[in-house]
Write an enzyme that holds these catalytic residues in place. Structure first.
Site, PDB file in Angstrom:
ATOM      1  N   CYS A 176     -69.514 -24.262  -6.743  1.00 29.21           N
ATOM      2  CA  CYS A 176     -70.176 -25.586  -6.161  1.00 29.21           C
ATOM      3  C   CYS A 176     -71.483 -25.111  -5.631  1.00 29.21           C
ATOM      4  CB  CYS A 176     -69.133 -26.302  -5.223  1.00 29.21           C
ATOM      5  SG  CYS A 176     -68.707 -25.173  -3.556  1.00 29.21           S
ATOM      6  N   THR A 177     -72.019 -26.100  -4.707  1.00 31.22           N
ATOM      7  CA  THR A 177     -73.326 -25.773  -4.241  1.00 31.22           C
ATOM      8  C   THR A 177     -73.253 -24.709  -3.546  1.00 31.22           C
ATOM      9  OG1 THR A 177     -73.881 -27.938  -4.487  1.00 31.22           O
ATOM     10  CG2 THR A 177     -75.278 -26.887  -3.394  1.00 31.22           C
TER      11      THR A 177
END
Length: 260
Positions: A176-177
């Site tokens: 994810c980020t």
């Protein structure tokens, strides 16, 4: 040279009284001239803040002085303009809600350093999953990653039940980020009987910061939740990516928003 430091960090750790931290943390942010948002919950802390580099480092050290956050890691990138206009501390029931049992303080998948990530996701028996929302995937993702096409993080539970099987998918990697969503999702998969679960340590941001572009398996841009909209290798602002004024999703400059 850019003078605004932007730092993202999170840390899962049990907090018995998160409400008691709100006022002193907000006071410290204002004292240091820090803008951005710190979120605290019984399961830990999550934040993106900005300001002078010394101020940002001072805020992180203030948090590390607390026993729960002594091992907190953070990263800093730079931007020409302040990405946030206010100082905020939010208290929530969860840092990020999956809608199912998942406690990273109890069990979590194996952290994979950015330098080792390519070897994991190119292994033929590994399924790589993007745990972000569909609009984030659309502007950038790792080569070969599965897009669950979710509108929110809770939809990952439905995706898992419909598309993954612990008997067939023995090795699952996710990203994810900044790491918080995949870390929580990794805890969920372990409760569901998946045997080998990996997640990218520090998320896409750490990978783009550390991995040379010539060796990178990242394609496109990484959406970020501030005025930069998206970043690329070296965590520099991506040109050609804008934010829809109607819904806030990232778009390419010549793209019409599919939602608005």
């Amino acid at each position: 040279m850019s003078t605004i430091a932007v730092s993202t960090f999170y840390h899962f750790a049990p907090l018995s009284e998160p409400n008691a931290l709100r006022t002193p943390l907000l006071a410290r942010m204002k004292e240091l001239g820090i803008k951005g948002t710190i979120t605290i919950a019984p399961e830990g802390i999550n934040a993106t803040i900005s300001g002078a580099k010394e101020a940002v480092e001072g805020m992180v050290e203030h948090l590390r002085a607390m026993p729960q956050f002594k091992t907190l890691n953070h990263r800093i990138s730079y931007f020409t303009n302040p990405p946030f206009g206010r100082s905020k501390v939010k208290v929530k029931r969860e840092l990020i809600s999956l809608g199912a049992e998942a406690n990273p303080s109890v069990c979590v998948g194996k952290y994979i350093a950015p330098k080792d990530w390519n070897a994991i996701i190119t292994a033929p028996d590994v399924v790589t999953i993007d745990t972000r929302n569909d609009y984030e995937f659309d502007i950038g993702h790792f080569k070969g990653a599965i897009n669950p096409a979710t509108k929110n993080f809770k939809e990952m539970v439905k995706f898992t039940k419909e598309h993954l099987d612990p008997k067939k998918n023995k090795r699952v990697a996710m990203y994810c980020t900044g790491g918080i969503r995949c870390e929580k999702y990794s805890a969920y998969l372990l409760t569901q009987g998946f045997e080998e679960v990996y997640h990218l340590e520090g998320g896409i941001l750490a990978y783009l910061e550390q991995m040379p572009k010539t060796e990178s398996l990242w394609e496109g841009h990484c959406y970020v939740f501030d005025e930069r909209v998206a970043v690329g290798h070296g965590l520099t602002k991506s040109e050609g990516v804008v934010m829809c004024m109607g819904c806030g999703r990232a778009l390419f400059k010549d793209q019409t928003c599919p939602k608005c």
